[in-house]
Motif scaffolding. Structure first.
Motif, short mmCIF file in Angstrom:
data_model
loop_
_atom_site.label_atom_id
_atom_site.label_comp_id
_atom_site.label_asym_id
_atom_site.label_seq_id
_atom_site.Cartn_x
_atom_site.Cartn_y
_atom_site.Cartn_z
N ASN A 1 0.84 -1.20 0.00
CA ASN A 1 0.00 0.00 0.00
C ASN A 1 0.88 1.25 0.00
N PRO A 2 1.67 1.41 -1.07
CA PRO A 2 2.60 2.55 -1.09
C PRO A 2 1.94 3.85 -1.50
N THR A 3 2.66 4.93 -1.29
CA THR A 3 2.31 6.22 -1.89
C THR A 3 2.66 6.16 -3.37
N LEU A 4 1.70 6.47 -4.24
CA LEU A 4 1.90 6.32 -5.68
C LEU A 4 2.51 7.58 -6.28
N ALA A 5 3.48 7.37 -7.18
CA ALA A 5 4.13 8.48 -7.88
C ALA A 5 4.21 8.14 -9.36
N PRO A 6 3.07 8.18 -10.07
CA PRO A 6 3.08 7.84 -11.49
C PRO A 6 3.67 8.96 -12.34
N PHE A 7 4.19 8.57 -13.50
CA PHE A 7 4.60 9.56 -14.50
C PHE A 7 4.08 9.09 -15.85
N SER A 8 3.92 10.03 -16.77
CA SER A 8 3.28 9.74 -18.05
C SER A 8 4.05 10.41 -19.17
N ASP A 9 3.83 9.93 -20.39
CA ASP A 9 4.48 10.56 -21.55
C ASP A 9 4.08 12.02 -21.69
N LYS A 10 2.92 12.39 -21.21
CA LYS A 10 2.51 13.80 -21.32
C LYS A 10 3.38 14.69 -20.43
N ASP A 11 4.12 14.08 -19.50
CA ASP A 11 5.02 14.84 -18.62
C ASP A 11 6.38 15.11 -19.26
N ILE A 12 6.65 14.52 -20.42
CA ILE A 12 7.95 14.70 -21.06
C ILE A 12 8.13 16.16 -21.46
N ASP A 13 9.26 16.71 -21.10
CA ASP A 13 9.60 18.10 -21.45
C ASP A 13 10.31 18.10 -22.79
N PRO A 14 9.69 18.67 -23.83
CA PRO A 14 10.34 18.66 -25.15
C PRO A 14 11.64 19.46 -25.18
N GLU A 15 11.84 20.32 -24.19
CA GLU A 15 13.07 21.13 -24.12
C GLU A 15 14.15 20.46 -23.27
N SER A 16 13.90 19.25 -22.83
CA SER A 16 14.87 18.55 -21.98
C SER A 16 16.19 18.35 -22.72
N ASN A 17 17.29 18.50 -21.99
CA ASN A 17 18.62 18.29 -22.56
C ASN A 17 19.21 16.94 -22.16
N PHE A 18 18.34 15.97 -21.81
CA PHE A 18 18.84 14.65 -21.44
C PHE A 18 19.62 14.08 -22.61
N PRO A 19 20.87 13.60 -22.39
CA PRO A 19 21.76 13.31 -23.51
C PRO A 19 21.49 12.01 -24.26
N LEU A 20 20.67 11.11 -23.73
CA LEU A 20 20.46 9.83 -24.40
C LEU A 20 19.26 9.91 -25.34
N PRO A 21 19.33 9.27 -26.51
CA PRO A 21 18.27 9.42 -27.52
C PRO A 21 17.06 8.56 -27.22
N GLY A 22 15.90 8.98 -27.76
CA GLY A 22 14.70 8.17 -27.72
C GLY A 22 13.75 8.52 -26.59
N LYS A 23 12.45 8.35 -26.88
CA LYS A 23 11.42 8.64 -25.88
C LYS A 23 11.57 7.74 -24.66
N HIS A 24 12.01 6.48 -24.89
CA HIS A 24 12.18 5.57 -23.76
C HIS A 24 13.20 6.09 -22.76
N ASN A 25 14.22 6.79 -23.26
CA ASN A 25 15.21 7.35 -22.33
C ASN A 25 14.65 8.57 -21.60
N GLN A 26 13.72 9.28 -22.21
CA GLN A 26 13.03 10.35 -21.49
C GLN A 26 12.24 9.75 -20.32
N ARG A 27 11.62 8.60 -20.56
CA ARG A 27 10.91 7.92 -19.47
C ARG A 27 11.88 7.48 -18.37
N ASN A 28 13.02 6.94 -18.78
CA ASN A 28 14.03 6.55 -17.79
C ASN A 28 14.43 7.74 -16.93
N MET A 29 14.60 8.88 -17.57
CA MET A 29 14.99 10.10 -16.87
C MET A 29 13.91 10.53 -15.88
#
Length: 448
Positions: free
Chosen positions: A245-273
């Motif tokens: 019964n944990p405290t839930l902390a979901p994230f979604s693709d709609k939360d992806i920041d298109p201006e993010s400078n995360f260096p790894l390619p692909g939407k999946h890496n944005q999710r990892n971030m």
């Protein structure tokens, strides 16, 4: 004196043996294969009894508890004998947690867990936290507990490990996604595999946090089922997962920041971030920090999300030779991992696929193969299933059974402007020692 028998004398097994000896157990280590010389030396240094090339029944069946390597299936005869007599069978992580003061951030998922685990550890180290890296990555968790326990551990956890974890509780649990994988170990029943992944939340309370990708096909549905009292079927050597019964902390693709400078390619890496950012913030909330420390940690977090170097064997750029980019994605051991790799490619692809099949459905990537690939190179001891899946697509193919021949075939098929992508969809054990060996041979055959 309780007797602990350890089946498998690799990194985790030897670490468990040393910790158990330290805690006063009668310890015996048994491996059906050949134990590496460095591990024999460690066991001898701690006066731990061991055997190789066999499992002595009288020794193993007299155990109070058994810790088995996650690679040993429940169908193994000695495991079946232990199950029949009711001997508890544990994972290394379950045993080590008993003796650790450290809090845990535990990451699982069909794909993305190594990158996410490595990123969380990278951030925690940059923060200056006393942190260990373990599970499927880094040094043995048990060995670290035995030789210098940490305040925090970042643990990459596979479904095989979760199957033998019962009382373990994650302070922060992260579930990246659930897609078909290892179905050969789960009676080719997707629900059995899903239940294994959902064990990551077992025993969690509202003081603990569960970070997960809410767009996943299974996770939200499985959470609702568990709220309604769903009782998952245990695997043969497991008890059912305890409710969480944990405290839930979901994230979604709609939360992806298109201006993010995360260096790894692909939407999946944005999710990892996003998963890593949520997890370290959940950990930060447990550290009783001052306002100044919180501000400093947020600054370090932001910097880490722009300079993270990535993970070896995961979309690793190896060389750009004669206009052809070579990418090592040997960690892509299931179809969905190959899918996200192909989605990240912006150049025409020569795709290397094959290995030990785990019940794969290659139909899931055929549309992407048609869109992205102009050639396929099969790499496996038996490529019959690959021929059946792809030969009707009208794409050039090559059939190979060694990395040397595979790379030569790729050189013959690749054109200037292409990318050669090793993203095999399969386990590596038919031709290679492991996934790392496959990636290293790929790099060696490409050359500098």
């Amino acid at each position: 004196m309780d007797k602990l028998v350890i089946l498998g004398a690799g990194e985790s097994g030897v670490g468990t043996a040393i910790l158990a000896k330290q805690q006063g157990y009668d310890v015996f280590v048994s491996d059906m294969g050949t134990i590496k010389a460095k591990y024999k030396k460690r066991l001898d240094e701690h006066s731990i009894r061991w055997e190789e090339g066999q499992h002595t029944e009288s020794e193993v069946l007299s155990a109070t508890e058994v810790v088995k390597s996650p690679g040993i299936p429940d169908s193994a005869p000695m495991v079946q004998a232990l199950i029949a007599q009711g001997t508890p069978i544990l994972a290394e992580l379950e045993f080590a947690k008993r003796y650790s003061r450290g809090r845990t951030i535990c990451i699982t998922g069909s794909n993305g867990k190594t990158t996410t685990t490595s990123l969380i550890y990278y951030i925690m180290k940059k923060w200056g936290v006393d942190v260990g890296l373990a599970g499927n990555i880094g040094r043995s968790y048990a060995m670290q507990v035995a030789t210098g326990d940490h305040d925090w551990y970042v643990l990459e956890i596979s479904s095989f490990q979760l199957d033998n974890m019962f009382d373990f509780r994650a302070d922060v649990a992260v579930l990246m996604n659930i897609t078909p994988d290892h179905l050969d170990r789960y009676e080719f029943n997707m629900q059995n595999y899903v239940d294994s992944k959902m064990r990551i939340i077992q025993n969690q309370t509202p003081k603990d946090t569960f970070v997960y990708w809410s767009d996943d096909e299974y996770i939200d549905k499985e959470l609702r089922k568990r709220l309604d009292g769903y009782d998952p079927k245990p695997t043969p050597s497991s008890r059912p997962a305890a409710s969480g019964n944990p405290t839930l902390a979901p994230f979604s693709d709609k939360d992806i920041d298109p201006e993010s400078n995360f260096p790894l390619p692909g939407k999946h890496n944005q999710r990892n971030m996003m998963a890593a950012r949520s997890a370290v913030r959940a950990a930060m909330a447990k550290m009783d920090l001052t306002a100044g420390q919180q501000s400093k940690y947020e600054e370090v977090l932001a910097k880490c999300l722009t300079d993270f170097p990535g993970v070896e064997h995961r979309l690793e750029k190896v060389a750009d030779k004669d206009g052809v980019l070579w990418i090592n994605d040997s960690k892509a051991t299931n179809v969905d991992a190959c899918r996200v790799a192909l989605e990240a490619m912006s150049r025409p692809v020569v795709l290397i696929v094959g290995g030990k099949d785990k019940g794969n459905d290659y139909g899931l990537i055929k549309p992407l193969v048609a869109e992205k690939c102009h050639a396929l190179v099969y790499l496996g001891a038996d490529n019959a299933k690959l021929h059946a899946a792809f030969d009707d697509m009208g794409i050039a193919t090559a059939d190979t059974h060694s990395m040397k021949d595979c790379v030569e075939a790729c050189r013959g098929l690749a054109r200037k402007g292409d990318v050669v992508l090793l993203s095999p969809c399969c386990a590596s054990f038919d031709l290679f020692k492991n996934m790392e060996d496959r990636g290293e041979q790929f790099k060696e055959n490409i050359g500098g």
